[in-house]
Every structure is written in structure tokens, then in C-alpha cells.
Design a protein around this motif. Structure first.
Motif, PDB file in Angstrom:
ATOM      1  N   GLY A   2       0.821  -1.208   0.000  1.00  0.00           N
ATOM      2  CA  GLY A   2       0.000   0.000   0.000  1.00  0.00           C
ATOM      3  C   GLY A   2       0.858   1.263   0.000  1.00  0.00           C
ATOM      4  N   PHE A   3       0.166   2.379  -0.176  1.00  0.00           N
ATOM      5  CA  PHE A   3       0.864   3.657  -0.231  1.00  0.00           C
ATOM      6  C   PHE A   3       1.629   3.935   1.058  1.00  0.00           C
ATOM      7  N   ASP A   4       0.994   3.741   2.196  1.00  0.00           N
ATOM      8  CA  ASP A   4       1.639   4.029   3.480  1.00  0.00           C
ATOM      9  C   ASP A   4       2.887   3.183   3.684  1.00  0.00           C
ATOM     10  N   GLU A   5       2.822   1.920   3.295  1.00  0.00           N
ATOM     11  CA  GLU A   5       3.985   1.046   3.447  1.00  0.00           C
ATOM     12  C   GLU A   5       5.121   1.489   2.526  1.00  0.00           C
ATOM     13  N   GLU A   6       4.778   1.790   1.275  1.00  0.00           N
ATOM     14  CA  GLU A   6       5.801   2.216   0.323  1.00  0.00           C
ATOM     15  C   GLU A   6       6.408   3.559   0.752  1.00  0.00           C
ATOM     16  N   TRP A   7       5.557   4.472   1.200  1.00  0.00           N
ATOM     17  CA  TRP A   7       6.039   5.778   1.670  1.00  0.00           C
ATOM     18  C   TRP A   7       6.991   5.609   2.851  1.00  0.00           C
ATOM     19  N   GLY A   8       6.651   4.751   3.777  1.00  0.00           N
ATOM     20  CA  GLY A   8       7.510   4.500   4.929  1.00  0.00           C
ATOM     21  C   GLY A   8       8.840   3.903   4.514  1.00  0.00           C
ATOM     22  N   LEU A   9       8.821   2.987   3.563  1.00  0.00           N
ATOM     23  CA  LEU A   9      10.045   2.368   3.062  1.00  0.00           C
ATOM     24  C   LEU A   9      10.940   3.413   2.392  1.00  0.00           C
ATOM     25  N   LEU A  10      10.357   4.251   1.551  1.00  0.00           N
ATOM     26  CA  LEU A  10      11.135   5.282   0.861  1.00  0.00           C
ATOM     27  C   LEU A  10      11.727   6.299   1.848  1.00  0.00           C
ATOM     28  N   ARG A  11      10.968   6.672   2.848  1.00  0.00           N
ATOM     29  CA  ARG A  11      11.478   7.604   3.863  1.00  0.00           C
ATOM     30  C   ARG A  11      12.642   6.981   4.627  1.00  0.00           C
ATOM     31  N   GLY A  12      12.539   5.714   4.946  1.00  0.00           N
ATOM     32  CA  GLY A  12      13.617   5.028   5.649  1.00  0.00           C
ATOM     33  C   GLY A  12      14.887   4.970   4.816  1.00  0.00           C
ATOM     34  N   GLN A  13      14.733   4.659   3.525  1.00  0.00           N
ATOM     35  CA  GLN A  13      15.895   4.608   2.642  1.00  0.00           C
ATOM     36  C   GLN A  13      16.548   5.985   2.505  1.00  0.00           C
ATOM     37  N   ALA A  14      15.722   7.019   2.407  1.00  0.00           N
ATOM     38  CA  ALA A  14      16.270   8.378   2.286  1.00  0.00           C
ATOM     39  C   ALA A  14      17.023   8.762   3.557  1.00  0.00           C
ATOM     40  N   ALA A  15      16.499   8.389   4.712  1.00  0.00           N
ATOM     41  CA  ALA A  15      17.153   8.710   5.980  1.00  0.00           C
ATOM     42  C   ALA A  15      18.503   7.999   6.085  1.00  0.00           C
TER      43      ALA A  15
END
Length: 150
Positions: A2-15
Motif C-alpha cells: 500500500g501507499f503508506d507502506e511504500e512511503w515509509g520504506l522510501l522515507r527510511g531509505q532516504a534517511a
């Protein structure tokens, strides 16, 4: 996913890519320079040259540019006389003239400061020397060190 899961994954990778640690691999050869860099000090000749540049180039060229702008603006104010645009241009000219006076005053102050800095530093050096002179002269007597036998 889902969007929330993908968004969380992308934020983690960026961090993870934006690490906040610092690594110092070394410094350059020689002494470290201060905030002004290696060329912080200036000679009296450099100060005089800067003051002369202000007097012979900056002040006259600023005056010429101001006069040219005043002539052009005055012509525009005449052309738009009676219109709101004319009144607006007149207000702009008044503001411009005030700003030019401030700039010319600032240039004059900087020129004076540059010319006065050398004599101020020389005077301070002489004052400090005069304060140390009594300490540099040999003192007569058995307790020449000034420690009075201690």
C-alpha cells in the motif's frame, strides 16, 4: 504494498542515505587559518590603495550613475505628469535620492576609516610600547628583578 507502506520504506531509505555523522580525514599542511583566511591582515599601503579607489573610482562613478538616472527619471516624471504613474515615479525618485545619499555617506566613512586605521594602529602600538618601556629598562639596586628579595 500500500501507499503508506511504500512511503515509509522510501522515507527510511532516504534517511539512511542522509547520514549525519562527520568524518575528518585531515587538515592541510601548515598552520590553520582563521575565519578571514590566510590574507586577513593588510598593510597600510593596501588600506591607502583601497581608500584611493573609493575616492577616485567608486565615489565619482556612483555620482555619475546617479546623475544619469536622475535625468532619465525626471524626464519620465514629466511625461507622466498628472497620472498615478508620474506620482509613483516621483516617490521612487525621492527614495532613490535618499538611498544614494546613504551610500555616498557610507563610502565616505569607509574611506576615512581606511585612512585612519593605519594611524590608529600606529598610535596604539606606541601606547603599548610606552606602557612596557619601564619594564624593559634595567632596574638599579640589589633587587633589580622587582621581587624584593623573594
Amino acid at each position: 504494498m500500500g501507499f503508506d507502506e511504500e512511503w515509509g520504506l522510501l522515507r527510511g531509505q532516504a534517511a539512511e542515505r542522509q547520514s549525519t555523522h562527520m568524518q575528518l580525514n585531515g587538515t592541510g599542511d601548515g598552520p590553520l587559518s582563521g575565519p578571514g583566511g590566510k590574507d586577513f591582515a593588510s598593510t597600510p599601503a593596501q588600506k591607502a590603495a583601497a581608500a584611493n579607489t573609493i575616492e577616485t573610482e567608486l565615489e565619482p562613478n556612483t555620482k555619475k550613475a546617479t546623475d544619469r538616472a536622475d535625468e532619465t527619471s525626471a524626464a519620465a516624471v514629466k511625461e507622466f505628469d498628472g497620472w498615478d504613474t508620474g506620482a509613483g515615479l516621483k516617490k521612487v525618485m525621492e527614495t532613490w535620492d535618499k538611498q544614494v545619499k546613504v551610500l555616498m555617506g557610507r563610502l565616505s566613512m569607509e574611506k576615512g576609516a581606511l585612512r585612519g586605521a593605519s594611524s590608529l594602529f600606529a598610535g596604539n602600538d606606541q601606547l603599548i610600547k610606552s606602557q612596557f618601556t619601564p619594564l624593559l629598562k634595567p632596574q638599579p639596586g640589589p633587587y633589580a628583578s622587582g621581587l624584593d628579595g623573594l
